[in-house]
Design a protein around this motif. Structure first.
Motif, short mmCIF file in Angstrom:
data_model
loop_
_atom_site.label_atom_id
_atom_site.label_comp_id
_atom_site.label_asym_id
_atom_site.label_seq_id
_atom_site.Cartn_x
_atom_site.Cartn_y
_atom_site.Cartn_z
N ARG A 61 0.83 -1.21 0.00
CA ARG A 61 0.00 0.00 0.00
C ARG A 61 0.86 1.25 0.00
N ILE A 62 0.33 2.28 -0.62
CA ILE A 62 1.02 3.58 -0.60
C ILE A 62 0.00 4.65 -0.21
N TRP A 63 0.33 5.36 0.86
CA TRP A 63 -0.50 6.50 1.24
C TRP A 63 0.27 7.79 0.96
N VAL A 64 -0.42 8.78 0.42
CA VAL A 64 0.16 10.12 0.30
C VAL A 64 -0.78 11.07 1.00
N ASP A 65 -0.26 11.73 2.02
CA ASP A 65 -1.07 12.65 2.81
C ASP A 65 -2.34 11.97 3.34
N GLY A 66 -2.19 10.74 3.74
CA GLY A 66 -3.32 10.01 4.33
C GLY A 66 -4.23 9.34 3.32
N ASP A 67 -4.03 9.63 2.03
CA ASP A 67 -4.86 9.01 0.97
C ASP A 67 -4.23 7.72 0.49
N LEU A 68 -4.99 6.65 0.49
CA LEU A 68 -4.49 5.40 -0.08
C LEU A 68 -4.50 5.55 -1.60
N MET A 69 -3.31 5.43 -2.22
CA MET A 69 -3.20 5.73 -3.65
C MET A 69 -3.77 4.60 -4.51
N GLY A 70 -4.69 4.96 -5.36
CA GLY A 70 -5.20 4.03 -6.37
C GLY A 70 -6.30 3.10 -5.89
N TYR A 71 -6.50 3.04 -4.60
CA TYR A 71 -7.42 2.03 -4.07
C TYR A 71 -8.30 2.59 -2.96
N ALA A 72 -9.42 1.89 -2.79
CA ALA A 72 -10.20 2.07 -1.56
C ALA A 72 -9.99 0.81 -0.75
N ASP A 73 -9.84 0.98 0.54
CA ASP A 73 -9.62 -0.16 1.42
C ASP A 73 -10.92 -0.40 2.19
N ARG A 74 -11.62 -1.49 1.83
CA ARG A 74 -12.86 -1.81 2.54
C ARG A 74 -12.69 -3.14 3.24
N ASP A 75 -12.73 -3.09 4.53
CA ASP A 75 -12.59 -4.29 5.37
C ASP A 75 -11.33 -5.08 5.00
N GLY A 76 -10.25 -4.35 4.78
CA GLY A 76 -8.98 -5.03 4.51
C GLY A 76 -8.82 -5.48 3.07
N LYS A 77 -9.85 -5.29 2.24
CA LYS A 77 -9.73 -5.66 0.82
C LYS A 77 -9.54 -4.40 0.00
N LEU A 78 -8.71 -4.52 -1.04
CA LEU A 78 -8.44 -3.35 -1.87
C LEU A 78 -9.31 -3.35 -3.11
N TYR A 79 -9.91 -2.21 -3.38
CA TYR A 79 -10.71 -2.05 -4.60
C TYR A 79 -10.11 -0.90 -5.39
N ARG A 80 -9.85 -1.15 -6.66
CA ARG A 80 -9.27 -0.12 -7.52
C ARG A 80 -10.23 1.06 -7.65
N LEU A 81 -9.70 2.25 -7.49
CA LEU A 81 -10.55 3.45 -7.62
C LEU A 81 -10.85 3.72 -9.09
N PRO A 82 -11.96 4.38 -9.36
CA PRO A 82 -12.23 4.80 -10.75
C PRO A 82 -11.13 5.76 -11.23
N ASP A 83 -10.90 5.73 -12.54
CA ASP A 83 -9.82 6.56 -13.14
C ASP A 83 -9.90 8.03 -12.71
N LYS A 84 -11.11 8.53 -12.62
CA LYS A 84 -11.28 9.94 -12.30
C LYS A 84 -10.72 10.27 -10.91
N GLN A 85 -10.94 9.36 -9.98
CA GLN A 85 -10.41 9.58 -8.63
C GLN A 85 -8.90 9.42 -8.58
N ILE A 86 -8.40 8.50 -9.39
CA ILE A 86 -6.95 8.33 -9.46
C ILE A 86 -6.32 9.59 -10.06
N ALA A 87 -6.96 10.13 -11.08
CA ALA A 87 -6.45 11.36 -11.69
C ALA A 87 -6.43 12.49 -10.66
#
Ligand code: ADP
Length: 254
Positions: A61-87
């Motif tokens: 995992r990579i956090w920048v300023d508290g934001d998990l980069m590229g993913y949402a972490d739900r109950d320990g599982k990672l879900y890829r964020l939509p492109d718009k949020q990654i942008a």
């Protein structure tokens, strides 16, 4: 904020069957400068690109300023964020490449003002005003109307730095920013970076410029073969390396 601005834990990344990052951990506190050193092919560029999501990580995992980069972490599982949020996450991070990648058909000031207008919706007037201030900061106010082809490599790289700063990033990533420059042009780019560091910008810099790393880095990280071999203050890692791989690498540079 509480905790480091960049917090990377056990980052892994493969290209096909080639594991390029084998579990990288890195913390960078706000306002600090980290230099990444290591032989060609050790994964430095890939790691930078993972931080700002130009590459998708396989694990960790990579956090920048508290934001998990590229993913949402739900109950320990990672879900890829939509492109718009990654942008949107990527917008908070400035990146300067080895090749300057300026828009060739735009002047220096247009290059710097472009993203704030197009991406952030700032007014053209305000963006140009700030672009001029940024060009002044990198010592190029008098060249604001020049096209990239009319500028030296060092000047182009300084415009590229101003362009990244125009988005008011929280973090700046530099990928060997001086390695494509003629030797006499390296100093002007490093001095802009030195100044940025002294103003408190958080920076991760891939570089082979040992004197810059010694003087400017708070922490030096030596990578080889996709792992961090050693990390610490420049006086320790460069001045008194503990690992044979670090010693060998440094002795080749001298
Ligand atoms: P460094 O910056 O330390 O020189 P890189 O991160 O550029 O190292 O490269 C590490 C390894 O990953 C190299 O073996 C390189 O060939 C490989 N690599 C990098 N990008 C890609 C890619 N897009 N596709 C396949 N292999 C890649």
């Amino acid at each position: 904020m509480i905790g480091p601005l960049v917090h990377a834990v056990n980052v892994t990344k493969s290209f096909h069957h080639n594991q390029v990052l084998k579990g990288i951990d890195l913390d960078v506190d706000e306002g600090r400068v980290v230099c990444l050193l290591g032989p060609s092919g050790s994964g430095k560029t890939t790691f930078l690109r993972c931080i700002n999501q130009l590459e998708t990580i396989d694990g960790g995992r990579i956090w920048v300023d508290g934001d998990l980069m590229g993913y949402a972490d739900r109950d320990g599982k990672l879900y890829r964020l939509p492109d718009k949020q990654i942008a949107a996450q990527r917008r908070e991070i400035g990146m300067v490449f080895q090749r300057f990648n300026l828009f060739p058909h735009m002047t220096a000031i247009e290059n710097v003002a472009e993203a704030p207008v197009q991406v952030k919706g700032e007014s053209k007037k305000a963006a140009r005003q700030r672009a001029l201030e940024l060009l002044e900061r990198v010592g190029l106010a008098d060249r604001c109307a020049a096209y990239p082809a009319q500028l030296s490599g060092g000047q182009q790289q300084r415009v590229a730095i101003a362009r990244a700063l125009a988005m008011q990033p929280k973090l700046m990533l530099f990928d060997e920013p001086t390695s494509a420059l003629d030797p006499e042009l390296v100093g002007e780019v490093l001095s802009v970076m030195r100044e940025l560091a002294s103003e408190g910008m958080t920076m991760i810099v891939v570089t082979h410029e040992m004197s810059f790393a010694r003087e400017v880095a708070d922490t030096v990280v030596f990578m080889d073969g996709g792992v961090v071999v050693e990390a610490g203050a420049p006086a320790d890692v460069i001045g008194n390396p503990q690992h044979q791989r670090t010693k060998t690498f440094l002795s080749r540079l001298r």
